[in-house]
Design a protein around this motif. Sequence first.
Motif, PDB file in Angstrom:
ATOM      1  N   ILE A 364       0.494  -1.189   0.073  1.00  0.00           N
ATOM      2  CA  ILE A 364       0.397   0.229   0.142  1.00  0.00           C
ATOM      3  C   ILE A 364       1.360   1.218  -0.121  1.00  0.00           C
ATOM      4  N   VAL A 365       1.569   1.780  -1.162  1.00  0.00           N
ATOM      5  CA  VAL A 365       1.574   3.282  -1.473  1.00  0.00           C
ATOM      6  C   VAL A 365       1.194   4.540  -1.943  1.00  0.00           C
ATOM      7  N   THR A 366       2.008   5.310  -0.907  1.00  0.00           N
ATOM      8  CA  THR A 366       1.405   7.111  -1.675  1.00  0.00           C
ATOM      9  C   THR A 366       2.913   7.057  -2.944  1.00  0.00           C
ATOM     10  N   LEU A 367       2.267   7.769  -3.774  1.00  0.00           N
ATOM     11  CA  LEU A 367       3.328   8.710  -4.308  1.00  0.00           C
ATOM     12  C   LEU A 367       2.894   9.428  -3.817  1.00  0.00           C
ATOM     13  N   LEU A 368       4.348  10.713  -4.313  1.00  0.00           N
ATOM     14  CA  LEU A 368       4.608  11.691  -4.194  1.00  0.00           C
ATOM     15  C   LEU A 368       5.871  12.750  -5.530  1.00  0.00           C
ATOM     16  N   PHE A 369       5.310  13.555  -5.641  1.00  0.00           N
ATOM     17  CA  PHE A 369       5.539  14.242  -6.650  1.00  0.00           C
ATOM     18  C   PHE A 369       6.227  15.573  -6.562  1.00  0.00           C
ATOM     19  N   PRO A 370       7.524  16.278  -7.349  1.00  0.00           N
ATOM     20  CA  PRO A 370       8.355  17.062  -7.055  1.00  0.00           C
ATOM     21  C   PRO A 370       6.942  18.360  -7.371  1.00  0.00           C
ATOM     22  N   GLY A 371       6.509  19.230  -6.028  1.00  0.00           N
ATOM     23  CA  GLY A 371       5.655  20.175  -6.616  1.00  0.00           C
ATOM     24  C   GLY A 371       4.450  19.526  -5.634  1.00  0.00           C
ATOM     25  N   GLY A 372       4.012  19.064  -4.749  1.00  0.00           N
ATOM     26  CA  GLY A 372       2.991  18.606  -3.915  1.00  0.00           C
ATOM     27  C   GLY A 372       2.381  17.832  -4.459  1.00  0.00           C
TER      28      GLY A 372
END
Length: 410
Positions: A364-372
């Motif tokens: 179970i993951v959450t993907l975080l990108f630059p910029g929020g």
Amino acid sequence: MKVLEGKTILLGVCGGIAAYKAAELCRLLVQEGATVRVIMTAGATEFITPLTFSTLTGQPALTAIFGAGSGGPLTHIDLANKADLFLVAPATANILAKLATGLADDLLSTTALAVNCPTLVAPAMNVNMYAKAAVQENLATLKRRGWGIIEPEEGFLACGTTGKGRLASLERIVAACRRALAPQDYRDLVVLVTAGGTREPLDPVRYIGNYSSGKMGYALARAAWERGARVTLITASPLPPPPEVEVVRVQTAAEMLAALEERFAGADIVLKAAAVADFRPVAKATQKIKKGQQRELFVHLEPTVDILACLSRMKERQILVGFAAETEDLLANAGQKLHDKQLDLIVANDVTRPGAGFGSETNIVTLLFPGGRKEELPQLPKLEVAHRILDAVTTLPRFPGRSAGPEREE
């Protein structure tokens, strides 16, 4: 990404002792969601019955162009028009010669001329037969025309000899089917994947490590290969490697960094899924530390090398993806790591959640990108998570991939 779900696979079965393995192959393909239509040569029916395949696939196994077992005079055209993949396993020397020369004298070879979909062959035969120049030239011809060749393996053969000629493992054959039908958006890209928990030695028999199994990294390596990448897996895990992936085995954080530094300049994408030990003993005992020699043991630790920070400083055109396995403040900690290490993407998971911990078959993951921007994924098998991560990488501005398919000579 359920690559084979809803796809129609034509499976040609030829007359060799390995024909019995095609029954289990059928079961595996059906289990992946594919509709399997089996075409048997006359020789194949001497080794295994059509009823076996009909039972496993829920579809009649076809054995002839005309008459009983044919399905009708235009069956080869109907089958070809509906096929998403054409696979011959096992493929004998006889069928290889027919396919290479365009001979069409039975239902299998006739259908092969009519298909307009990806095509695979998995040869299986005596070692001397496989080594013959005629067989090798036929395979070279097929490869030049766009056929995928699933090379046989070395081992003990039914004829009593040992050598190359045994049908490839069913895992390799299914993996080749997935690659043939997966989107090729990573085609020819060089992808480095790290996996497993590193081990920092305390003495010759003990180490400081963590609970990471390496399963997430192995799933990433497999998914990237399926999508056309040239993959190197740098691993501290003892798991058996995914098919067709280069494997570099390491143990310590320093060894992992050295392996990455050696290959980083030639990489397009680095997926840093390994759980690297944060500390190591300052000194390693040269002999096993005996329990009775002292009442207490104090170990002086020092930080290990920060691999992500090193790669971030080296980064030029490469896309760098990090992972954050946390037990608290998941998004805050992962977001800080994303910023500090100048990553292109970070995959965060709370390892205390059921279904997301070390060694689990799911994540179970959450993907975080630059910029929020962030994307939360539900609980999924790790291979599905891997494909979702690769999907996210394709959305990054610097993604270098392309989706061209292989050229085919007809």
